[in-house]
Design a protein around this motif. Structure first.
Motif, PDB file in Angstrom:
ATOM      1  N   ILE A 253       5.149 -19.874  22.531  1.00 29.29           N
ATOM      2  CA  ILE A 253       6.079 -20.248  21.470  1.00 29.29           C
ATOM      3  C   ILE A 253       6.925 -21.414  21.969  1.00 29.29           C
ATOM      4  O   ILE A 253       7.417 -21.398  23.103  1.00 29.29           O
ATOM      5  CB  ILE A 253       6.977 -19.055  21.084  1.00 29.29           C
ATOM      6  CG1 ILE A 253       6.104 -17.897  20.593  1.00 29.29           C
ATOM      7  CG2 ILE A 253       7.993 -19.448  20.022  1.00 29.29           C
ATOM      8  CD1 ILE A 253       6.867 -16.588  20.410  1.00 29.29           C
ATOM      9  N   ALA A 254       7.120 -22.420  21.148  1.00 27.56           N
ATOM     10  CA  ALA A 254       7.832 -23.635  21.557  1.00 27.56           C
ATOM     11  C   ALA A 254       9.266 -23.318  21.967  1.00 27.56           C
ATOM     12  O   ALA A 254      10.010 -22.653  21.233  1.00 27.56           O
ATOM     13  CB  ALA A 254       7.832 -24.656  20.428  1.00 27.56           C
ATOM     14  N   THR A 255       9.636 -23.808  23.151  1.00 28.15           N
ATOM     15  CA  THR A 255      11.002 -23.611  23.647  1.00 28.15           C
ATOM     16  C   THR A 255      11.507 -24.913  24.253  1.00 28.15           C
ATOM     17  O   THR A 255      10.728 -25.756  24.697  1.00 28.15           O
ATOM     18  CB  THR A 255      11.061 -22.513  24.731  1.00 28.15           C
ATOM     19  OG1 THR A 255      10.287 -22.928  25.868  1.00 28.15           O
ATOM     20  CG2 THR A 255      10.540 -21.189  24.208  1.00 28.15           C
ATOM     21  N   VAL A 260      12.898 -22.751  19.885  1.00 22.96           N
ATOM     22  CA  VAL A 260      13.123 -23.748  18.842  1.00 22.96           C
ATOM     23  C   VAL A 260      12.840 -23.141  17.468  1.00 22.96           C
ATOM     24  O   VAL A 260      11.762 -22.564  17.237  1.00 22.96           O
ATOM     25  CB  VAL A 260      12.233 -24.984  19.063  1.00 22.96           C
ATOM     26  CG1 VAL A 260      12.439 -26.003  17.945  1.00 22.96           C
ATOM     27  CG2 VAL A 260      12.536 -25.603  20.423  1.00 22.96           C
ATOM     28  N   ASP A 262      13.541 -23.623  12.917  1.00 21.16           N
ATOM     29  CA  ASP A 262      13.921 -24.528  11.834  1.00 21.16           C
ATOM     30  C   ASP A 262      15.093 -23.925  11.058  1.00 21.16           C
ATOM     31  O   ASP A 262      15.716 -22.950  11.508  1.00 21.16           O
ATOM     32  CB  ASP A 262      12.719 -24.813  10.924  1.00 21.16           C
ATOM     33  CG  ASP A 262      12.210 -23.560  10.205  1.00 21.16           C
ATOM     34  OD1 ASP A 262      12.892 -22.504  10.244  1.00 21.16           O
ATOM     35  OD2 ASP A 262      11.127 -23.630   9.591  1.00 21.16           O
ATOM     36  N   ARG A 266      12.400 -20.034  11.603  1.00 23.74           N
ATOM     37  CA  ARG A 266      10.983 -19.902  11.949  1.00 23.74           C
ATOM     38  C   ARG A 266      10.700 -20.581  13.279  1.00 23.74           C
ATOM     39  O   ARG A 266      11.186 -21.682  13.539  1.00 23.74           O
ATOM     40  CB  ARG A 266      10.110 -20.517  10.858  1.00 23.74           C
ATOM     41  CG  ARG A 266      10.149 -19.776   9.530  1.00 23.74           C
ATOM     42  CD  ARG A 266       9.290 -20.481   8.488  1.00 23.74           C
ATOM     43  NE  ARG A 266       9.893 -21.729   8.074  1.00 23.74           N
ATOM     44  CZ  ARG A 266      10.132 -22.060   6.799  1.00 23.74           C
ATOM     45  NH1 ARG A 266       9.818 -21.225   5.833  1.00 23.74           N
ATOM     46  NH2 ARG A 266      10.680 -23.220   6.506  1.00 23.74           N
ATOM     47  N   THR A 267       9.878 -19.954  14.109  1.00 21.05           N
ATOM     48  CA  THR A 267       9.451 -20.566  15.372  1.00 21.05           C
ATOM     49  C   THR A 267       8.185 -21.378  15.122  1.00 21.05           C
ATOM     50  O   THR A 267       7.727 -21.523  13.992  1.00 21.05           O
ATOM     51  CB  THR A 267       9.178 -19.503  16.442  1.00 21.05           C
ATOM     52  OG1 THR A 267       7.982 -18.779  16.096  1.00 21.05           O
ATOM     53  CG2 THR A 267      10.340 -18.529  16.564  1.00 21.05           C
ATOM     54  N   SER A 268       7.588 -21.867  16.185  1.00 22.58           N
ATOM     55  CA  SER A 268       6.364 -22.671  16.068  1.00 22.58           C
ATOM     56  C   SER A 268       5.140 -21.818  15.764  1.00 22.58           C
ATOM     57  O   SER A 268       4.070 -22.351  15.454  1.00 22.58           O
ATOM     58  CB  SER A 268       6.131 -23.454  17.363  1.00 22.58           C
ATOM     59  OG  SER A 268       5.962 -22.568  18.459  1.00 22.58           O
ATOM     60  N   VAL A 269       5.270 -20.496  15.859  1.00 13.68           N
ATOM     61  CA  VAL A 269       4.149 -19.588  15.620  1.00 13.68           C
ATOM     62  C   VAL A 269       4.358 -18.870  14.292  1.00 13.68           C
ATOM     63  O   VAL A 269       5.440 -18.310  14.057  1.00 13.68           O
ATOM     64  CB  VAL A 269       4.009 -18.565  16.770  1.00 13.68           C
ATOM     65  CG1 VAL A 269       2.906 -17.559  16.465  1.00 13.68           C
ATOM     66  CG2 VAL A 269       3.723 -19.285  18.081  1.00 13.68           C
ATOM     67  N   TYR A 273       9.891 -15.226  14.207  1.00 12.68           N
ATOM     68  CA  TYR A 273      11.196 -15.833  13.966  1.00 12.68           C
ATOM     69  C   TYR A 273      12.092 -15.566  15.167  1.00 12.68           C
ATOM     70  O   TYR A 273      11.822 -14.675  15.979  1.00 12.68           O
ATOM     71  CB  TYR A 273      11.835 -15.249  12.702  1.00 12.68           C
ATOM     72  CG  TYR A 273      11.011 -15.438  11.454  1.00 12.68           C
ATOM     73  CD1 TYR A 273      11.316 -16.433  10.532  1.00 12.68           C
ATOM     74  CD2 TYR A 273       9.914 -14.613  11.191  1.00 12.68           C
ATOM     75  CE1 TYR A 273      10.558 -16.607   9.380  1.00 12.68           C
ATOM     76  CE2 TYR A 273       9.143 -14.783  10.047  1.00 12.68           C
ATOM     77  CZ  TYR A 273       9.474 -15.779   9.145  1.00 12.68           C
ATOM     78  OH  TYR A 273       8.724 -15.956   8.013  1.00 12.68           O
TER      79      TYR A 273
END
Length: 764
Positions: A253-255, A260, A262, A266-269, A273
């Motif tokens: 998952i983007a960190t 991170v 939005d 919401r996360t990158s996956v 969340y």
């Protein structure tokens, strides 16, 4: 139809707040499972210092006990640390090998204490202050040892030191900055706080950088980079927090600094969340309760399929007690381009206030000793209010009650528990609450960090005043009285008070102007049609599509004072305002503003009329104010001596000649009960009297609620506040210049008014 499974990793304040909101919105939508590392239900981490200081027991800070989870069919798995997420097949696995599938996953892993890489930091008797277990360990150590050092002079470090003092230990705070709480306070406020804490027994070493923790296997003290030493048998590290992102990072998952997300968390996956201290929104991760709760609400509505604007960020603020001292800080408190708008210091009362501005807008605030204005100042900071709005808040006779009264009904008072002013007043009035403790029990306000306690106490006083007034205020009209709700909505079309409506109209129109919407064409103003007013009503969530005779005039007036239409003359503006009315309101409403200002002098006394000529002062006032649009009718009396039959003391504004010059009185009325005006100020010349009276009228029309008589406005803002505001010659110039701008078309046509001549003289 089977329910989706929602798994929450983290049983802290942010994650559980989100679950609470989901349960309130759609209680049957999800099967909810929560995993928590600690072996206990959800508790208020902010209150740990109160437990350490003996003010609360551990049970007191439990937010949701075991029963709460059971009653809502929420499965709570305590003592379980999740170490893996399989994002492809959608399951999690704990360190103990337990697996759990999910449809929706929320990361609410929070943060951990930041441990700086100092040699010896891993020795025994070196610890952080973050959990209930830490409180227990500190209490146990205090029974055997006497000297403690706390590394970190921020809020957490000071609270830890205060707790150690309560436990009977000597506490020395070591800080690497020139003054404590340097991220929230300025030097003056920090110095006041340090003196208070020193009186409590705390010691400080400032501008000290720790080189290592001394001792073999156990801490014996600290060695600093300047070569000095400090003996300490217990070392508490409180230098900040670090978001818990290892689980997310291992799972792809983007960190960055944190996970991170939005605007909808919401996360990158997909279907994962993040919320709370572990989330990074627009480059910022928050460590304060209010932003985390805001994030939780947005996420809850998103997961429940509701339309939600999204989370756009928060203004950082702290309103709390630091070792028994009330402290408030909001927004930006430092920076090269920051300027001081207000700075007050009261050494006797032990209070301090500083408001900072940038480009004429309120950007930050600091309060020490008395934080009752904190919520109101936060509102100004959040919307970047003009500094002129500060003037009416200064030096009020009872600033606590004044701030409570001025606070919009839906403003949040207790950020920790999301309790609004309206909810607190409702509980006080309906349940007859009389103490802060009763309010806390019924609403939870002030039940967490305690920072909102001053405002809760002020609201109790405010409610008592409303009760004594019968819940209404009296308005003099035609010699009688008129009931007007003191805190009720403007009308049945809305829940907004006049204060809220005025603010919302201003903000909405500013937004429209910036977006080049229908309200303006280029630099010129166009008359607003019924369809445009209906658009505004829709924007304001009005219950009635077309408004009513009570709210439409108020909205039209607030549009007028918003400042967006100053390019029109007074008569042009009145034409535009009248153009906003629906057909059934034509006529009666159009006549309301035919003449709002009535000027009386000795020439109006029948026995003297034939012998009195119109004075230059009266001519000036008539020229500039006879046709002015005002929030309510204004009576002005002019007397040429104390024996004049014209009584200036029972008029909205009274000007009386005296041997020394002129006396100007404000806030009187002749209705029942009669109210004498108070002295606004004295001037040496007729010209100065005219300027002061005009400044008062302009300030009234800019800050009053619609249909609020001048005498009621005087009571609301406070006589001292108005006097101090209007006797500021620079502010007088601003007010009179605002009035002159409205009349600039007269100057364009070559008709220079007496008012403008006087403004030119004032500027000179």
């Amino acid at each position: 139809m089977s329910r989706k499974k929602l798994v929450v990793i983290g049983n802290g304040m942010a994650g559980v707040k989100c679950v609470e909101e989901i349960n309130n919105l759609e209680p049957d939508m999800y099967e909810i499972v929560i995993y928590g590392t600690e072996p206990r239900p959800n508790y208020n981490r902010i209150m740990l210092s109160k437990v350490l200081q003996g003010e609360h027991s551990i049970q007191d800070i439990i937010i949701n006990d075991w029963t709460w989870y059971a009653e809502r069919n929420i499965r709570l798995c305590t003592g379980e640390t999740v170490h893996r997420i399989d994002t492809r097949t959608k399951f999690i696995e704990t360190e103990a090998g337990k697996k759990e599938t999910y449809d929706i996953l929320i990361l609410a892993t929070g943060s951990s204490p930041f441990i700086p890489p100092i040699p010896g930091i891993d020795k025994e008797r070196v610890m952080s202050f973050r959990s209930i277990d830490d409180c227990t360990r500190m209490s146990d150590y205090s029974k055997e040892y006497r000297k403690a050092a706390v590394i970190g002079g921020g809020l957490l470090g000071l609270e830890a030191a205060r707790g150690l003092l309560y436990l009977g230990m000597e506490a020395v705070v070591v800080h690497n900055a020139p003054y404590i709480m340097n991220r929230q306070l300025d030097y003056e406020a920090a110095t006041m706080l340090q003196r208070e804490l020193e009186d409590q027994g705390m010691s400080f070493l400032l501008n000290k950088n720790t080189q290592k923790v001394t001792g073999r296997s156990q801490a014996q003290g600290l060695l600093f980079t300047d070569g000095s030493k400090l003996e300490a048998q217990l070392v508490i590290v409180a230098v900040g927090i670090r978001p818990n992102v290892d689980l997310a990072r291992r799972s792809g998952i983007a960190t960055q600094r944190a996970v991170v997300v939005d605007d909808h968390m919401r996360t990158s996956v997909p279907d994962i969340y993040a919320v709370g201290e572990c989330a990074e929104h627009r480059g910022i991760s928050y460590g304060l309760v209010a932003p985390l709760y805001e994030q939780g609400k947005v996420l809850a509505r998103t997961l429940c399929g509701q339309e939600v604007p999204g989370y756009t960020g928060s203004v950082p603020y702290s309103q709390l007690k630091v070792s028994g001292v009330d402290v408030f800080s909001a927004g930006e408190i430092s920076g090269d381009r920051m300027q001081t708008a207000i700075q007050h210091f009261d050494g006797i009362q032990g209070t301090y206030k500083k408001v900072l501005m940038q480009a004429g807008k309120v950007r930050g605030a600091i309060l020490f000793g008395n934080t009752v204005e904190g919520t109101a100042l936060l509102g100004l900071v959040q919307r970047g209010a003009d500094v002129a709005e500060l003037a009416s808040k200064e030096d009020a006779p009872d600033p606590a009650v004044a701030a409570a009264a001025a606070l919009p009904s839906q403003e949040t008072v207790c950020a920790c528990n999301n309790v609004t002013k309206a909810a607190i007043l409702k509980a006080i009035q309906e349940q007859g609450l009389e103490t802060e403790e009763q309010v806390k029990q019924q609403t939870k306000a002030s039940g967490s960090c305690g920072g909102c306690k001053p405002m809760v106490c002020a609201l109790l006083k405010h409610a008592k005043r409303l009760e004594l007034d019968g819940g209404v205020s009296t308005s003099a009209e035609s010699g009688g009285t008129k009931e007007k709700p003191a805190v009720l909505p403007v009308c049945h079309c809305t829940e907004m008070s006049h204060a809220e409506l005025k603010h919302r109209v201003s903000v909405t129109l500013e937004t429209y102007e910036k977006e080049a919407d229908i309200w303006k064409v280029g630099s010129g103003v166009i008359p607003l049609k019924d369809t445009q007013i209906n658009s505004l009503l829709k924007e304001l969530n009005w219950h009635s599509e077309h408004g009513c005779p009570a709210c439409l005039p108020a909205i039209r007036y607030y549009i007028y004072v918003s400042g967006l239409m100053l390019s029109s003359t007074e008569n042009d503006m009145k034409t535009e305002l009248n153009g906003l009315e629906t057909e059934d309101l034509q006529g009666e409403l159009a006549q309301e503003h035919d003449q709002m200002v009535h000027i009386y002098s000795e020439q109006h006394v029948s026995s003297l009329a034939s012998n009195i000529t119109v004075s230059d002062l009266e001519t000036r006032l008539r020229t500039d104010w006879d046709t002015a649009t005002m929030p309510s009718e204004v009576n002005i009396a002019i007397a040429w001596g104390s024996r004049s039959p014209v009584n200036v003391l029972v008029s909205d504004l009274g000007l009386q000649a005296s041997p020394a010059g002129w006396e100007i009185y404000v806030g009187g009325h002749a209705g029942h009960p009669v109210k004498e005006g108070s002295l606004l100020g004295t001037t040496e010349s007729e010209q100065q009297a005219f300027i002061l009276a005009s400044a008062c009228l302009q300030w009234y029309r800019q800050t009053a609620w619609f249909d609020e008589p001048l005498w009621m406005w005087t009571e609301r803002l406070g006589e001292i506040s108005i006097r101090e505001t209007l006797l500021d010659t620079q502010f007088q110039r601003e007010l009179t210049f605002n009035r002159a701008q409205e009349r600039e078309k007269d100057a364009e046509r070559g008709t220079e008014t007496l008012f403008e001549k006087n403004i030119a003289q004032v500027k000179a």
